[in-house]
Design an enzyme around this catalytic site. Structure first.
Site, mmCIF file in Angstrom:
data_model
loop_
_atom_site.group_PDB
_atom_site.id
_atom_site.type_symbol
_atom_site.label_atom_id
_atom_site.label_comp_id
_atom_site.label_asym_id
_atom_site.label_seq_id
_atom_site.Cartn_x
_atom_site.Cartn_y
_atom_site.Cartn_z
ATOM 1 N N LYS A 205 0.845 -1.199 0.000
ATOM 2 C CA LYS A 205 0.000 0.000 0.000
ATOM 3 C C LYS A 205 0.879 1.246 0.000
ATOM 4 C CE LYS A 205 -3.549 2.307 2.719
ATOM 5 N NZ LYS A 205 -4.501 2.225 3.832
ATOM 6 N N GLU A 211 10.542 -4.635 4.604
ATOM 7 C CA GLU A 211 10.691 -6.020 4.167
ATOM 8 C C GLU A 211 10.387 -6.161 2.678
ATOM 9 O OE1 GLU A 211 8.994 -4.913 6.779
ATOM 10 O OE2 GLU A 211 8.934 -6.372 8.421
ATOM 11 N N GLY A 266 -4.882 -1.885 4.876
ATOM 12 C CA GLY A 266 -4.039 -2.981 4.391
ATOM 13 C C GLY A 266 -4.656 -4.353 4.654
ATOM 14 N N ARG A 267 -5.145 -4.569 5.884
ATOM 15 C CA ARG A 267 -5.655 -5.896 6.223
ATOM 16 C C ARG A 267 -7.059 -6.140 5.658
ATOM 17 N NH1 ARG A 267 -4.690 -2.604 10.330
ATOM 18 N NH2 ARG A 267 -6.366 -1.872 11.704
ATOM 19 N N GLU A 352 -4.724 -6.810 14.685
ATOM 20 C CA GLU A 352 -4.245 -5.478 14.303
ATOM 21 C C GLU A 352 -5.403 -4.470 14.364
ATOM 22 O OE1 GLU A 352 -0.654 -4.857 11.453
ATOM 23 O OE2 GLU A 352 -2.392 -4.336 10.243
ATOM 24 N N HIS A 383 -4.293 -33.443 17.610
ATOM 25 C CA HIS A 383 -3.151 -34.247 18.066
ATOM 26 C C HIS A 383 -2.021 -33.363 18.573
ATOM 27 C CE1 HIS A 383 -5.061 -37.846 16.471
ATOM 28 N NE2 HIS A 383 -5.508 -37.028 15.535
ATOM 29 N N LYS A 525 9.197 -0.735 14.272
ATOM 30 C CA LYS A 525 9.785 -0.359 12.978
ATOM 31 C C LYS A 525 10.822 0.739 13.184
ATOM 32 C CE LYS A 525 5.679 -1.048 10.093
ATOM 33 N NZ LYS A 525 4.738 -0.392 9.205
HETATM 34 O O1 F6P Z 1 3.227 -2.996 9.787
HETATM 35 C C1 F6P Z 1 1.868 -3.184 9.647
HETATM 36 C C2 F6P Z 1 1.393 -2.879 8.262
HETATM 37 O O2 F6P Z 1 1.299 -1.511 8.088
HETATM 38 C C3 F6P Z 1 0.069 -3.558 7.980
HETATM 39 O O3 F6P Z 1 -0.990 -2.863 8.463
HETATM 40 C C4 F6P Z 1 0.111 -3.698 6.521
HETATM 41 O O4 F6P Z 1 -0.816 -4.641 6.063
HETATM 42 C C5 F6P Z 1 1.546 -4.131 6.311
HETATM 43 O O5 F6P Z 1 2.265 -3.387 7.263
HETATM 44 C C6 F6P Z 1 2.099 -3.915 4.945
HETATM 45 O O6 F6P Z 1 2.008 -2.581 4.555
HETATM 46 P P1 F6P Z 1 2.200 -2.147 3.052
HETATM 47 O O7 F6P Z 1 1.108 -2.768 2.237
HETATM 48 O O8 F6P Z 1 2.137 -0.656 3.048
HETATM 49 O O9 F6P Z 1 3.538 -2.658 2.585
#
Ligand code: F6P
Length: 560
Positions: A205, A211, A266-267, A352, A383, A525
């Site tokens: 987003k 990452e 995002g979620r 979240e 199990h 972060k």
């Molecule tokens: O760190 C949390 C977050 O902001 C989530 O809410 C989001 O889904 C994820 O990181 C990834 O964010 P982006 O789509 O901006 O890379």
């Protein structure tokens, strides 16, 4: 007046005390109509919530609480694009992404639907050209592998849906997911892939997530090394984002970018272009069926009286278990191997969203908010951790999900593998038997008297019977919901995901938290960014606590 001072809350507390430890055994014994009373349906979904520690009065009191917090008005505020994400000043409109009707949806007076439809049309065209082989890689080869690079909401939803609907996947395309900044994830994923036939979807987003950017850079290096030219990037990278500038700065042509908007959390974004890997994996028609199912659930949520409204009921039952009976966790047990990522997906969606302690008004909540969500598919969980559910000391509410039909048995039979079809059909019956049996065992348990009688029937001496009896007792009274589906198909899965999204929304309203921000993930972060120079060089001037300093010193001693 705070939430816990409301008369409706106080009435629930008094009711809880009056109900005492009444056992589900007794509640079922005195009410043969309990299943009819405490189950509700929607299309190909049946929710049985009779195995909760509730009576009709409990439900009435919970509904009164929902009305007191003006849940109905909040639902309208969400659907009509009000800025209910108060801390970020944004509308919350993932429902517009799956608005399959003709109605406009306004944000700040502008209809967002033409933009939504335009992106869907572009996605459709792109999927067709990849499937049809018109979209070619740098060396002229058609695409065989898609690697989605994203994390959190830009990974979990698409990954979960692609796995859940594997039987619908497009035969000519494999879709992979890379999320972890641990280079092992990318390296292991691309190890078996042909670079000339691999397409990367960089999904973020913000297009700033550490990452994702790190994995995208590594993927680009892998591709350019293999194909020998920077020019290859144009045919092997597409982006999904709200951030045109950052996409372009990364080197992806914005013609190859699928956009979405800041009113999509995002979620909650798998319905947007973030769902591109779903559409690539399952085909556009199946992606649209997923949207249709979610839209149908949206209408159910918006239009159905609370007494029969599935998201509202699930939300209120969760509140009863958490705030009045004291449960701290909620398990998600899907009896479906392909749903193995469902719990992880719902962890983000729920934790979240509602893992907050500040109220929307900026005060501190002095009541429990979102529970710990966890789970594994059944029957595997039986199990592993079910022992604690059956005989531990904690209250662990759970949702059990299972489908009546098996795609695999039907497919085997339809393709002439009759013996395999019969075996798989039998396995599916076993799956259902286990699912139903577990909810019954958890609810009704086995008392000491029955345990003794069983041991005595085995011919054990009375001292041995006494010694073992307590170990054979199952307290029962563990609450659960069962969601029985006709089958795992795109439409039903769309409805199911929307059901959980709206459940989470309702709980956030009652708990008075802002379910659409995630400030809690920022501190970690920031600290990671601050520490990074000290990880790179031992003598970097970054002040840290003594524990971190000790760890860093040992790291520098051990690293290559
Ligand atoms: O760190 C949390 C977050 O902001 C989530 O809410 C989001 O889904 C994820 O990181 C990834 O964010 P982006 O789509 O901006 O890379």
């Amino acid at each position: 007046m705070t939430l816990t001072e409301l008369p409706e809350w106080q009435a629930l507390l008094a009711h809880r005390d009056a109900l005492g430890e009444r056992h589900l055994r007794e509640l079922f014994d005195v009410d043969p109509g309990r299943f009819e009373r405490f189950s509700a349906g929607f299309e190909d979904l049946l929710l049985d919530y009779s195995k909760n520690r509730i009576t009709g009065e409990t439900v009435d009191l919970l509904l009164a609480l929902a009305r007191r917090v003006e849940l109905e008005r909040w639902i309208e505020r969400m659907f009509t694009g009000e800025a209910i994400n108060v801390t970020e000043g944004r509308a919350v409109l993932h429902t517009a992404l799956r608005n399959r009707g003709p109605d406009p949806v306004l944000v700040d007076g502008a209809d967002v639907m033409p933009g939504v439809r335009a992106v869907l049309a572009r996605m459709g065209g792109f999927v067709e050209s990849v499937h049809g082989g018109q979209w070619r890689g740098h060396t002229g080869q058609p695409i065989r592998h898609v690697v989605n690079i994203g994390i959190g909401g830009s990974d979990l939803g698409p990954q979960m849906v692609c796995a859940a609907l594997r039987p619908c996947r497009h035969a000519g395309l494999d879709v992979h997911f890379v999320s972890n900044v641990d280079g092992a994830h990318l390296a292991e994923t691309v190890a078996g892939l042909d670079p000339a036939r691999t397409l990367f979807v960089v999904a973020s987003k913000t297009f700033t997530t550490q990452e994702t950017m790190a994995n995208a850079r590594a993927a680009r290096a892998w591709l350019v090394h293999a194909l020998g030219s920077e020019d290859a990037v144009a045919r092997h990278f597409v982006a999904v984002s709200t951030n045109h500038q950052a996409v372009s700065a990364f080197g992806i042509d914005t013609d190859n970018m699928f956009e979405f908007w800041d009113w999509v959390g995002g979620r909650y974004s798998l319905w947007s272009a973030i769902g591109l890997p779903i559409a690539l994996s399952l085909g556009m028609a199946n992606f649209e069926a997923l949207l249709d199912g979610a839209h149908a659930m949206d209408r159910h949520f918006r239009e159905t009286p609370f007494e029969r409204n599935l998201p509202v009921l699930l939300a209120l039952l969760g509140i009863w278990n958490a705030n009045f009976l004291g449960a701290h966790t909620h398990a998600i047990i899907a009896y479906a191997q392909n749903l193995q990522r469902l719990a992880a997906y719902l962890q983000q969606a729920d934790m979240e969203s509602n893992g907050k302690s500040a109220t929307r008004a900026g005060t501190r909540a002095d009541w429990q908010t979102g529970p710990v969500i966890w789970g594994e598919p059944g029957t595997n969980g039986q199990h592993a951790f079910f022992q604690l559910l059956h005989q531990g000391t904690r209250l662990v509410p759970a949702d059990f999900l299972v489908a009546a039909r098996s795609d695999y048995a039907r497919h085997a039979t339809a393709t002439g593998a009759t013996a395999l079809g019969e075996c798989l059909a039998e396995q599916h019956r076993l799956l259902l038997a286990n699912c139903f049996a577990q909810t019954a065992a958890l609810a009704f348990g086995k008392n000491a008297e029955a345990a003794r009688a069983e041991l005595a029937a085995q011919g054990l001496a009375s001292e041995r019977v006494e010694a073992l009896a307590q170990h054979k007792v199952y307290a029962g009274n563990q609450p659960s919901n069962t969601l029985l589906l006709r089958q795992w198909d795109p439409r039903t899965l769309g409805s199911l995901i929307a059901l959980y999204e709206h459940k989470i929304f309702c709980q956030g309203i009652v708990w008075q938290v802002c379910s659409f921000d995630q400030w809690g993930v920022e501190l970690g972060k920031q600290l990671a960014n601050r520490l990074a120079p000290r990880v790179a060089a031992a003598d970097a001037e970054v002040t840290v606590d003594v524990s971190s300093a000790g760890l860093l010193a040992r790291y520098h001693a051990w690293r290559d």
